[in-house]
Scaffold this active site. Structure first.
Site, PDB file in Angstrom:
ATOM      1  N   LYS A  48       0.843  -1.189   0.000  1.00  0.00           N
ATOM      2  CA  LYS A  48       0.000   0.000   0.000  1.00  0.00           C
ATOM      3  C   LYS A  48       0.880   1.242   0.000  1.00  0.00           C
ATOM      4  CE  LYS A  48      -2.357   1.721   3.680  1.00  0.00           C
ATOM      5  NZ  LYS A  48      -2.258   3.190   3.652  1.00  0.00           N
ATOM      6  N   ASP A  95      -3.491   4.332  -1.769  1.00  0.00           N
ATOM      7  CA  ASP A  95      -4.439   4.769  -0.728  1.00  0.00           C
ATOM      8  C   ASP A  95      -4.351   6.283  -0.547  1.00  0.00           C
ATOM      9  OD1 ASP A  95      -6.181   4.806   1.450  1.00  0.00           O
ATOM     10  OD2 ASP A  95      -4.623   4.214   2.882  1.00  0.00           O
ATOM     11  N   LYS A 141      -7.253   8.159  -0.656  1.00  0.00           N
ATOM     12  CA  LYS A 141      -8.561   8.524  -0.064  1.00  0.00           C
ATOM     13  C   LYS A 141      -9.186   9.740  -0.733  1.00  0.00           C
ATOM     14  CE  LYS A 141      -7.482   6.540   4.465  1.00  0.00           C
ATOM     15  NZ  LYS A 141      -6.076   6.168   4.302  1.00  0.00           N
ATOM     16  N   ASP A 196     -13.685  14.452  -3.366  1.00  0.00           N
ATOM     17  CA  ASP A 196     -13.762  15.742  -4.045  1.00  0.00           C
ATOM     18  C   ASP A 196     -14.969  15.702  -4.972  1.00  0.00           C
ATOM     19  OD1 ASP A 196     -13.004  18.252  -5.253  1.00  0.00           O
ATOM     20  OD2 ASP A 196     -10.924  17.806  -4.754  1.00  0.00           O
ATOM     21  N   THR A 202     -10.155   3.873  11.052  1.00  0.00           N
ATOM     22  CA  THR A 202      -9.954   2.990  12.209  1.00  0.00           C
ATOM     23  C   THR A 202      -9.343   3.725  13.403  1.00  0.00           C
ATOM     24  OG1 THR A 202      -8.014   2.249  10.962  1.00  0.00           O
ATOM     25  CG2 THR A 202      -9.844   0.737  11.088  1.00  0.00           C
ATOM     26  N   ARG A 204       2.408  -0.844  10.863  1.00  0.00           N
ATOM     27  CA  ARG A 204       3.444  -0.870  11.887  1.00  0.00           C
ATOM     28  C   ARG A 204       3.695  -2.232  12.522  1.00  0.00           C
ATOM     29  NH1 ARG A 204       0.930   4.462  14.416  1.00  0.00           N
ATOM     30  NH2 ARG A 204      -0.830   3.439  13.375  1.00  0.00           N
TER      31      ARG A 204
END
Ligand code: C5P
Length: 233
Positions: A31, A58, A60, A63, A114, A207
């Site tokens: 990603k 990614d 996001k 618009d 999240t 992570r």
């Protein structure tokens, strides 16, 4: 079996490629998010593709339909497999994104990040939000009805999403942590096993792998959990 996607949240192409090299053939799907794309841009995506890696871009998008159409066309030209839009962008925006994606790129809609919980949503939306899951399912159903190929949500909502959206929808779950791992800024986390059991099709792991002292070892723990969970009825 569910796909595992490693989030390359790194500040430069050099450090991202360093991680890609360390993970080697263990990871074939990455990603690329705002930080890395902002620093290394389309050239980075092209060179990751030329190493045979699959890409989830990614960024996001949220618009007006015309702008999102152009952005998704640009992403599809980079041969990325997945792109994100926000589910709250309206059905015109969602349809424009899907239209622009063409045959090979899938559009998934971010429902509720999240990193947010009911308290954050109640403050932002100035109303009492009792259940994140209800909001996620509402936004997801709207996105999929408008043509999105799937949604992004936490694994905690994945079972409810699978029931509401049917079998075809992609369910992409970030916020994955190995048992006992640090939560960081995420509030709705789950283990790889829980995500697979709940019906996720794609697990985004950042992570838990990238900040581990031994990233390749952490990734192989994630992959074995995923295949063990997939084998269980
Ligand atoms: O490091 P960690 O596993 O928490 O990273 C999760 C990744 O998934 C980050 O790159 C973040 O941008 C992304 N993401 C998320 N929540 C969403 C959508 C994407 O955390 N709803």
């Amino acid at each position: 079996m569910a796909e595992v996607i490693v989030a390359l949240d790194r500040p430069s192409a050099e450090s991202a490629f360093d991680l890609v090299d360390r993970l080697g053939s263990g990871a074939d799907y990455y990603k690329v998010g705002m930080e890395l794309f902002g620093r290394a841009g389309p050239a980075f995506v092209e060179s990751l593709r030329s190493r045979g890696k699959r890409i989830f871009l990614d960024l996001k998008y949220h618009d007006i339909p015309n702008t999102v159409r152009g952005a998704v066309e640009a992403a599809a030209a980079l041969e990325v497999e997945l792109v994100t839009i926000h589910a709250g962008g309206g059905s015109g925006m969602i349809r424009a994104a899907v239209d622009a994606a063409g045959a090979r790129t899938r559009v998934v809609a971010v429902t509720v990040l999240t990193s947010l919980d009911t308290r954050d949503l109640s403050i932002a939306w100035k109303r009492d939000v009792g259940s994140v899951e209800d909001e996620v399912v509402r936004l997801a159903a709207h996105a999929v009805t408008s043509g999105a190929h799937g949604v992004v949500a936490s694994a905690r909502e994945a079972s409810a999403l699978r029931r509401a959206l049917g079998q075809a929808a992609l369910i992409v779950t970030p916020g994955i942590r190995l048992a006992g791992g640090e939560q960081g800024d995420q509030k709705r986390v789950a283990t790889p096993t829980d995500a697979v059991r709940a019906g996720a099709t794609h697990l985004v792991v950042g992570r838990a792998v990238t900040a581990a002292p031994d990233p390749a070892g952490a990734l192989s723990r994630v992959l074995s959990e995923v295949s063990a969970a997939a084998r269980q009825p």
